[in-house]
Each structure stands twice: as structure tokens, then as C-alpha cells.
Design an enzyme around this catalytic site. Sequence first.
Site, PDB file in Angstrom:
ATOM      1  N   HIS A 176      31.143  22.155  29.816  1.00 46.47           N
ATOM      2  CA  HIS A 176      29.538  21.240  30.243  1.00 46.47           C
ATOM      3  C   HIS A 176      28.860  22.421  29.555  1.00 46.47           C
ATOM      4  CE1 HIS A 176      30.263  20.041  35.169  1.00 46.47           C
ATOM      5  NE2 HIS A 176      31.135  19.633  34.033  1.00 46.47           N
ATOM      6  N   TYR A 195      22.520  22.129  40.875  1.00 43.04           N
ATOM      7  CA  TYR A 195      22.584  22.835  41.876  1.00 43.04           C
ATOM      8  C   TYR A 195      21.514  22.718  42.732  1.00 43.04           C
ATOM      9  CZ  TYR A 195      25.430  26.588  40.162  1.00 43.04           C
ATOM     10  OH  TYR A 195      27.276  27.139  39.722  1.00 43.04           O
ATOM     11  N   PRO A 242      30.319  32.749  45.218  1.00 44.83           N
ATOM     12  CA  PRO A 242      30.036  31.938  43.942  1.00 44.83           C
ATOM     13  C   PRO A 242      29.144  31.182  43.992  1.00 44.83           C
ATOM     14  CG  PRO A 242      30.664  30.866  46.911  1.00 44.83           C
ATOM     15  CD  PRO A 242      30.402  32.509  46.297  1.00 44.83           C
ATOM     16  N   LYS A 257      31.238  33.771  39.260  1.00 44.69           N
ATOM     17  CA  LYS A 257      31.090  35.394  38.202  1.00 44.69           C
ATOM     18  C   LYS A 257      32.931  35.446  38.477  1.00 44.69           C
ATOM     19  CE  LYS A 257      28.283  35.187  35.713  1.00 44.69           C
ATOM     20  NZ  LYS A 257      28.349  33.651  34.646  1.00 44.69           N
ATOM     21  N   TYR A 286      24.489  32.404  33.322  1.00 43.84           N
ATOM     22  CA  TYR A 286      25.837  31.260  33.576  1.00 43.84           C
ATOM     23  C   TYR A 286      26.506  31.714  32.205  1.00 43.84           C
ATOM     24  CZ  TYR A 286      27.651  27.659  36.227  1.00 43.84           C
ATOM     25  OH  TYR A 286      28.202  26.512  37.428  1.00 43.84           O
TER      26      TYR A 286
END
Length: 391
Positions: free
Chosen positions: A72, A201, A293, A297, A385
Site C-alpha cells: 500500500h 480511516y 491499534p 504500530k 505511519y
Amino acid sequence: MRTTVGIIGAGPAGLLLARLLHDAGIDSVVLESRDRAYVEHRQRAGILEQGTVDVLRDVGAGARMDREGLRHDGIELRFAKQRHRVDFTALAGGRSVMVYAQTEVCKDLIALQLAEGGPLLFEAEALAVEDADSDRPRVRFRHEGREDVLECDYIVGCDGFWGVARKAIPTGLTQVFERTYPFGWLGILADVPPSHDELVYARHDRGFALLSMRSPSVSRLYLQVPEGTDADSWSDDAIWAELERRFETADDWRLARGPITQKSVTPMRSYVHEPMRYGRLFLAGDAAHIVPPTGAKGLNLAVGDVVTFARALTHERGKGSTELLDAYSATCLRRVWQAERFSYDMTTLLHRAPGTSAFEDRLQLARLERIASSRAAETDLAEAYTGFPFG
């Protein structure tokens, strides 16, 4: 039984550490309380940072990941029915993430360990870590119905939050930092192709939602729910209806439904134990720290810990210096706290806590609008991220 490094726990951290040590010519023994089938099927994380992907390739555990994993190059943020893509490769120096389940990572590392590595004992329950502050620490464990002792030069506790390793550190020498969130995640696995090719998200007035996946044919989705929610209290139809509400957009995007094969609720907490070392005992992964979550990480932090330890021990063997081993806790904690910060920021950015005021709602939207309109803010998210450097 004697070895150089005794590893408690055969999750991805313990298994990867055994592989790193094997490649460095350092012997180890891995003790795992569960059987192999359990380790290879327990559902956990599924997002691998760029650094984790690189390490798995380096140790020879990347071939199947590269065939079957889903690279991704970004994520999508949704709020106020709008969609904004964060482009990792453009913002984070070409880095990306890989969707590849922890179960599959464990399968790959177990196969390597059994074929080439040192002893990996399943159904070997660690009972206690003894004499951690001496030069001959040991692990008492039970295997095949009898108690035994593993004598080591070093012990690494990769045995999770409930394991025995952390308990060997005197409480008078420790500090604990933690936060419990008043909500959890209702997660489902569904036999339906993902409705988007990257993670989504979503911030909504009714609560957070996440669209993820395990494969091109299996979706992984999450809903924010009140703390203590029973997964079975949600019917399949109610779950899909709520997901549709929270993912709603102003365009013609639609959420695909399919058979739900698994439901569970994950509590949300932040936890850090300091220090991560006591004598010749070193903590790694959930034994030392837990993150909500939202930032993906947990597994990646554990990988960073064992990479740091393996480098430090290799340095000690090659240079005769304990400098990096002595710095293990401080080195790991710098990365841990950055991950805690990012995970907290993502959680408070996207979740609606009970009693949230209209002022706080508007602040959330302002923060999201800032990310969507500022390359600097967007870059900070993309760099965090895709992963903080190891060591």
C-alpha cells in the site's frame, strides 16, 4: 539445557530474533507456551512498516510476503463525507507499507526456524525468570510434563503483557505509564473483496470506522464501540448498516457486504514499562509496551526492539563492547514513545469519546482539514505511519 540467548515467546518478535541471531552465528532457544497451530492462527496485526518488510526480506522470510502481501502506497482519510488520500511514496521518501497478516509472518519464520535454526519448543511454559541480574540468568519452564531449566547468557522476554519476563524486574526499579480508552474496536473478518484498494480511516459523529483487508478476497473492518461491548450483541446486519453510515461519502462509493466469518472486540490502551532491561533480561514487544491499534504500530515496535537487541549483541561479540547492550532500553524507548505519540494522535483524531463537546468535534475536523490542506502536516503523518527508524 544451556544456550546463549533464551527467548520467551514465539510470536513474530521472538521468532524474528531467533532468525537474526542465527544469521549472526549466535545460538538461541525459543520457548513458546502454546502449540504450533495456535501460534500460526491467532489473529493479530496485519500492517507491516517499510522497515519491518526490509528486515523480513533480509533474513530470508520475505518471499511469500512479496508474492501474497498487498503493498500500500497510501491511506484514505474520510470525514464530513469527504475523501482525502495520503500518498506515502510521495511524502515519505518512497516508503510504503505491506498488508500481510501476523499469522503469515509467524508461519514463515517458524518454517525457517525448524528447518535451519536452533531449538523451538512449543507447549513449553515459562514459569519464572531467575537471577536476571547475574551473569548466569535462567528460565524455569515446563515441557512435556516435567520442569526444566534453560541457562543463558541473556534472556529476551517476547512473551506479551501477561508473560513472566516483566515480573522478574523489581517493581521498585520501574515506572509504568498507561492510559485506558473508554471505547474499543468491534472487528470483523468477512468473505468479500475489499471495497477500496487502500485502508480507509473514517471519522464520523457516530464513531470511528476502519476499512482494511487480509487478502484480495477477505475484508477486515472495524467499528468503534463502547468499552466492554460484547461482539455477539451486534447482528451481522447491524454491523454492515453501521459501517455503511460511517463510511458514507458525497460521491457514488459503496461498501460491499459479504458473510462475516469472525467477530471480536479489541480494548484500547496505551502502556509503557520503563526500563526495558534489567541485568541480562531484555523486554521486547507487548512485554514492555502496548499501543492502541489506530496507528498500526504494535508488531512493528516489537520488530524494532529485537533488531536493536540483535545489533547490540552482535556488536558485543564482534567488538567486545557492551555499549549498545547498555543503551538498549534508552534506544528502544525513544522509538516507543514516538509510536505512542503517533498512536495517541491518530486515536484522538478519529474517535469520538463519550461526552465529547461540540468544541472538541470542531477541533477534530480542523485537525483533519489541516492534514488535507498542508503538505507539512500530511508528511508528518506519512513518515510516522510508514515507520520510525530502528535504533
